[in-house]
Write an enzyme that holds these catalytic residues in place. Structure first.
Site, PDB file in Angstrom:
ATOM      1  N   ARG A  43       0.816  -1.220   0.000  1.00  0.00           N
ATOM      2  CA  ARG A  43       0.000   0.000   0.000  1.00  0.00           C
ATOM      3  C   ARG A  43       0.850   1.270   0.000  1.00  0.00           C
ATOM      4  O   ARG A  43       0.331   2.361  -0.205  1.00  0.00           O
ATOM      5  CB  ARG A  43      -0.930  -0.002   1.216  1.00  0.00           C
ATOM      6  CG  ARG A  43      -1.978  -1.097   1.139  1.00  0.00           C
ATOM      7  CD  ARG A  43      -2.945  -1.073   2.303  1.00  0.00           C
ATOM      8  NE  ARG A  43      -2.757   0.086   3.163  1.00  0.00           N
ATOM      9  CZ  ARG A  43      -2.949   0.118   4.466  1.00  0.00           C
ATOM     10  NH1 ARG A  43      -3.361  -0.945   5.088  1.00  0.00           N
ATOM     11  NH2 ARG A  43      -2.738   1.197   5.167  1.00  0.00           N
ATOM     12  N   ASN A  44       2.157   1.143   0.269  1.00  0.00           N
ATOM     13  CA  ASN A  44       3.029   2.313   0.272  1.00  0.00           C
ATOM     14  C   ASN A  44       3.117   2.878  -1.143  1.00  0.00           C
ATOM     15  O   ASN A  44       3.182   2.132  -2.118  1.00  0.00           O
ATOM     16  CB  ASN A  44       4.420   1.924   0.786  1.00  0.00           C
ATOM     17  CG  ASN A  44       5.282   3.118   1.080  1.00  0.00           C
ATOM     18  OD1 ASN A  44       5.664   3.856   0.177  1.00  0.00           O
ATOM     19  ND2 ASN A  44       5.593   3.325   2.346  1.00  0.00           N
ATOM     20  N   HIS A  45       3.141   4.189  -1.257  1.00  0.00           N
ATOM     21  CA  HIS A  45       3.148   4.848  -2.565  1.00  0.00           C
ATOM     22  C   HIS A  45       4.536   4.999  -3.178  1.00  0.00           C
ATOM     23  O   HIS A  45       4.659   5.510  -4.299  1.00  0.00           O
ATOM     24  CB  HIS A  45       2.518   6.238  -2.455  1.00  0.00           C
ATOM     25  CG  HIS A  45       1.046   6.227  -2.258  1.00  0.00           C
ATOM     26  ND1 HIS A  45       0.373   7.268  -1.681  1.00  0.00           N
ATOM     27  CD2 HIS A  45       0.118   5.300  -2.545  1.00  0.00           C
ATOM     28  CE1 HIS A  45      -0.916   6.995  -1.638  1.00  0.00           C
ATOM     29  NE2 HIS A  45      -1.092   5.791  -2.145  1.00  0.00           N
TER      30      HIS A  45
END
Length: 180
Positions: A43-45
């Protein structure tokens, strides 16, 4: 879950032969530590932002992601070498020990930009680093790529726009993806 009484340690740096940009995180998340991967939380961008900046298709394989950043002259490391933390929140970090950023810059004088991924990385860097020692290195706090909403959360597109500053320090590639 990582226990608060157990010291956690960041990863060794990812270093291309002649890095131009150093991206400093604070400390890898629980998920990243479990996976033993920089920005290992899906989920980290971080990775999607880099793919957007270089107009590259998504890369799923971690080793290929590391090759991708190296190809573009980007080094990865963390401002914090070791600390105590329960969970993944930067606000939970206790007794942070800084990495030797000055030593890294001495070994890699091609680095011209340090992008601090979020406030904790930037504040830790400022606390332990003498900016006057390397006057040719530009430093900027970038919006966090963390999936955890913060006080100053930006949209994905706003993050990409802010992170685009790194492109000024990376020579255009002769092979691979297009540049904006």
């Amino acid at each position: 879950m990582i226990e608060l009484d157990k010291k956690i340690v960041s990863f060794p740096p990812v270093l291309p032969d002649e890095p131009r940009v150093l991206i400093l995180g604070s400390m890898p998340s629980v998920k990243s530590l479990e996976e033993q991967k920089y920005y290992g939380n899906p989920r980290n961008h971080f990775w999607p932002i880099l793919f957007a900046l270089f107009q590259e298709n998504k890369i799923d394989n971690y080793d290929d992601r590391i090759d991708f950043v190296k190809k573009h002259g980007i080094a990865l490391w963390d401002a914090i070498a070791a600390c105590y933390r329960e969970g993944s929140l930067d606000s939970s970090i206790k007794d942070a020990e800084a990495n030797d950023i000055a030593g890294l810059l001495e070994r890699y004088p091609t680095i011209r930009f340090i992008g601090c991924n979020g406030t904790k990385a930037f504040d830790t860097f400022k606390k332990h680093f003498d900016f006057t020692q390397f006057p040719d290195v530009h430093v900027k706090k970038l919006p966090s790529t963390s999936p955890i909403p913060g006080r100053f959360t930006k949209t994905f597109d706003e993050k990409v726009e802010s992170w685009s500053i790194i492109l000024k320090f990376i020579p255009p590639q002769t092979s691979g993806g297009q540049r904006k």
